[in-house]
Each structure stands twice: as C-alpha cells, then as structure tokens.
Design an enzyme around this catalytic site. Sequence first.
Site, PDB file in Angstrom:
ATOM      1  CG  ASP A 147       0.265   0.451   1.275  1.00  0.00           C
ATOM      2  OD1 ASP A 147       0.643   0.462   2.476  1.00  0.00           O
ATOM      3  OD2 ASP A 147       0.669  -0.387   0.443  1.00  0.00           O
ATOM      4  CD  GLN A 149      -4.852  -5.217   3.634  1.00  0.00           C
ATOM      5  OE1 GLN A 149      -3.948  -5.690   4.304  1.00  0.00           O
ATOM      6  NE2 GLN A 149      -5.909  -4.635   4.173  1.00  0.00           N
ATOM      7  NE  ARG A 166      -4.936  -9.612   5.389  1.00  0.00           N
ATOM      8  CZ  ARG A 166      -3.605  -9.478   5.308  1.00  0.00           C
ATOM      9  NH1 ARG A 166      -3.048  -8.308   5.561  1.00  0.00           N
ATOM     10  NH2 ARG A 166      -2.848 -10.486   4.926  1.00  0.00           N
ATOM     11  NE  ARG A 226       3.745 -10.253   3.431  1.00  0.00           N
ATOM     12  CZ  ARG A 226       3.247  -9.242   4.148  1.00  0.00           C
ATOM     13  NH1 ARG A 226       4.031  -8.539   4.940  1.00  0.00           N
ATOM     14  NH2 ARG A 226       1.966  -8.937   4.082  1.00  0.00           N
ATOM     15  CG  HIS A 237      -1.367  -7.671   0.231  1.00  0.00           C
ATOM     16  ND1 HIS A 237      -1.503  -8.973   0.700  1.00  0.00           N
ATOM     17  CD2 HIS A 237      -1.099  -6.924   1.338  1.00  0.00           C
ATOM     18  CE1 HIS A 237      -1.304  -8.992   2.006  1.00  0.00           C
ATOM     19  NE2 HIS A 237      -1.065  -7.769   2.415  1.00  0.00           N
ATOM     20  CB  CYS A 261      -3.188  -2.320   3.759  1.00  0.00           C
ATOM     21  SG  CYS A 261      -1.570  -1.669   3.308  1.00  0.00           S
TER      22      CYS A 261
HETATM   23  N1  NVA Z   1       2.801  -1.886  -0.077  1.00  0.00           N
HETATM   24  C1  NVA Z   1       3.288  -2.401   1.183  1.00  0.00           C
HETATM   25  C2  NVA Z   1       2.228  -3.230   1.842  1.00  0.00           C
HETATM   26  C3  NVA Z   1       2.603  -3.784   3.186  1.00  0.00           C
HETATM   27  C4  NVA Z   1       1.504  -4.621   3.769  1.00  0.00           C
HETATM   28  C5  NVA Z   1       4.548  -3.208   0.937  1.00  0.00           C
HETATM   29  O1  NVA Z   1       4.589  -3.979  -0.035  1.00  0.00           O
HETATM   30  O2  NVA Z   1       5.505  -3.070   1.698  1.00  0.00           O
HETATM   31  N1   CP Z   2      -1.335  -5.366   5.717  1.00  0.00           N
HETATM   32  C1   CP Z   2      -0.385  -6.305   5.861  1.00  0.00           C
HETATM   33  O1   CP Z   2      -0.247  -7.203   5.028  1.00  0.00           O
HETATM   34  O2   CP Z   2       0.353  -6.194   6.994  1.00  0.00           O
HETATM   35  P1   CP Z   2       1.658  -7.038   7.371  1.00  0.00           P
HETATM   36  O3   CP Z   2       2.771  -6.565   6.498  1.00  0.00           O
HETATM   37  O4   CP Z   2       1.891  -6.723   8.820  1.00  0.00           O
HETATM   38  O5   CP Z   2       1.362  -8.495   7.154  1.00  0.00           O
END
Ligand code: NVA
Ligand code: CP
Length: 297
Positions: A218, A131, A284, A101, A128, A256
């Site tokens: 989101d 997801q 997930r 990540r 992502h 999500c």
């Molecule tokens: N768009 C959000 C998704 C978190 C799972 C982010 O990147 O913070």
């Molecule tokens: N949806 C998602 O990826 O959640 P987290 O940021 O908790 O991993």
Amino acid sequence: MLQTDDFLEIDDLTPAELDHVLDRAVAIRSGDEEARLPDQTLGMIFEKPSTRTRASFETGMTDLGGHAMFLGPDDLQLGHGEPLRDTARVLGNYVDGLMARLFDHEDLEVIAEYADCPVINGLTDDAHPCQTLADLLTIHERFDCDDVEVAWVGDGNNVGQSFVVGAAMAGIDVTVATPPEYAMDESVFERAADFGADPDVTTDPEAAVAGADVVYTDVWISMGQEEQREEKLAAFEGFQLNEDLLGGTDAKVMHCLPAHRGEEITNDVLESDRAIAWQQAENRLHAQKALLVELME
Ligand code: NVA
Ligand code: CP
C-alpha cells in the site's frame, strides 16, 4: 445475522461469520442470491477523500434497492463545531446504517456508541476492515487459503493491520516486512494470535517475498501523513515492489489502491499480469453488499 451490531474492526466478526460473509458475497455476485435492502438508507460520513469506498458503497446500496447519502467534510455541521456524538445521535435516527471514513479510530467508536444503527468502518488511521473483506475474497477466489503464503511489504498501516488480523482469521500464512520505525502495532499480532496465527515479522523485504504466492503493498504516505513525506520516502528505500525484488518469484501482487506508481510499486509491476489489484477493487462491491445485508436486513 451477525453477533455484532457494528463493523469497526475485521475481528468484530467471528471466523465463522467472516466465512459466511465471504460466501454470501460470492452468492450475491453470481446471482444465486438476490439480496435486497429496499428503501433503506446508508449515511456515509467522509473526513478523507475516497474513490472505491464511496463508489462501491453507493453502487451497492442502489443494487440492493436502497439509497446512500454522501456526507462530505463540508456538508455537515460537524465541520462547524457540532459534536460528533450529537451528529451520530441525530443521523442514527434517520438512516438504517452509517459508514464513516475518519482520521481518529476513537471518533468512529463515538459514532458507534451514540448512533442507534449499525456503523461500518470505511477506513480510519488504524484500520480498513472493508478492504480486508475484499482482499480475503480475492485470495479465496484464486488460492487455497490453507496453502497460500502472503507477504505484506511496506508500511505497517491501517490496511496492513486489518489484513494481518483478517488473514489470521482465514487461516492464511502471512509474513510482514516493514522498516523498524513503521512497524505494525504490537496489538495486531496479539489479535492474530487469538486466532492461532504467528506471522513472521522482518525488516528485510527480500526475505519476505522469497516463497510468497502473493505480495501485498500500500502507499507509504497515507492520507493525513503528507508532512512525513520526506522521512518516510527515505525509510522505505528497498521496499518498492519492482521486478528486481519480485523477479525471482511468480508471486501475484495486491494493492488496495490508489497506488503511487514510482513509490511503493512500479508502473511495470502494476500493469503486469502479476497485479490482481483490479479484482480486489471490484470485490469491494461484492463483499460490502454481503456485509450491508448481514448488518442491516
Ligand atoms: N493507507 C492508505 C489507504 C488508502 C485506501 C491511507 O490511509 O491513505
Ligand atoms: N482502497 C480504498 O479504500 O480506496 P479509496 O480511498 O478510493 O476509497
């Protein structure tokens, strides 16, 4: 067995492979298939925080008879200047798979280039795809993919961009409503077109939700965008999923998670029967177990 070694974007899979991964997720979840990755280790590199991604991959590896190793931002020499490519080369010789990540999607491509093992995108600023696997599994469980309309309402962000391409691969009709200055990258629509899709694009959230079976949103301020908070909050006025916007429809609502109640969605909507975000979050686990066995077994 997939044609791709890595899963950096949803369209690293072919549509047939995507179907197969989702079918396998259903089989694993139901117990029809006992998938195993005995003694295999998944390294998990996190530059950003996570609840679902970390916990679902770690639980998934345990369920499969393997092990997951959490490598947070303070755990690696990466945080003290060791180049990413060196980290990737070394870790790739220990583990059987790497999930990362990261902020910069190009950094993920560096890991994939230098690590001698499958690499999985656990979220970047651009995409992502894990997801998206769970999202498509959730829609597949509740609707006929050939006869469902999904509206993406909110930021044209990583989650939305992967979803639009994945939905195109699955034959799902999508309308995208974003403020003009937070639109999805044009390349997302070009990739969707590669699968014969032509998503409707609008800046009007009311037009997008009219006729939708599912409305997906989101957060407006993604991880790393905290300094843009005030300007983004102003730009997204009218995009909140609330009963005023959704009242005329019986649409289900996807998110999500994590949600920022009172910003992109109200507490009432997220706590209502409309919300299928909890099923998405559970999926997930199932979807990623299928992905892990496809990439690593
Ligand atoms: N768009 C959000 C998704 C978190 C799972 C982010 O990147 O913070
Ligand atoms: N949806 C998602 O990826 O959640 P987290 O940021 O908790 O991993």
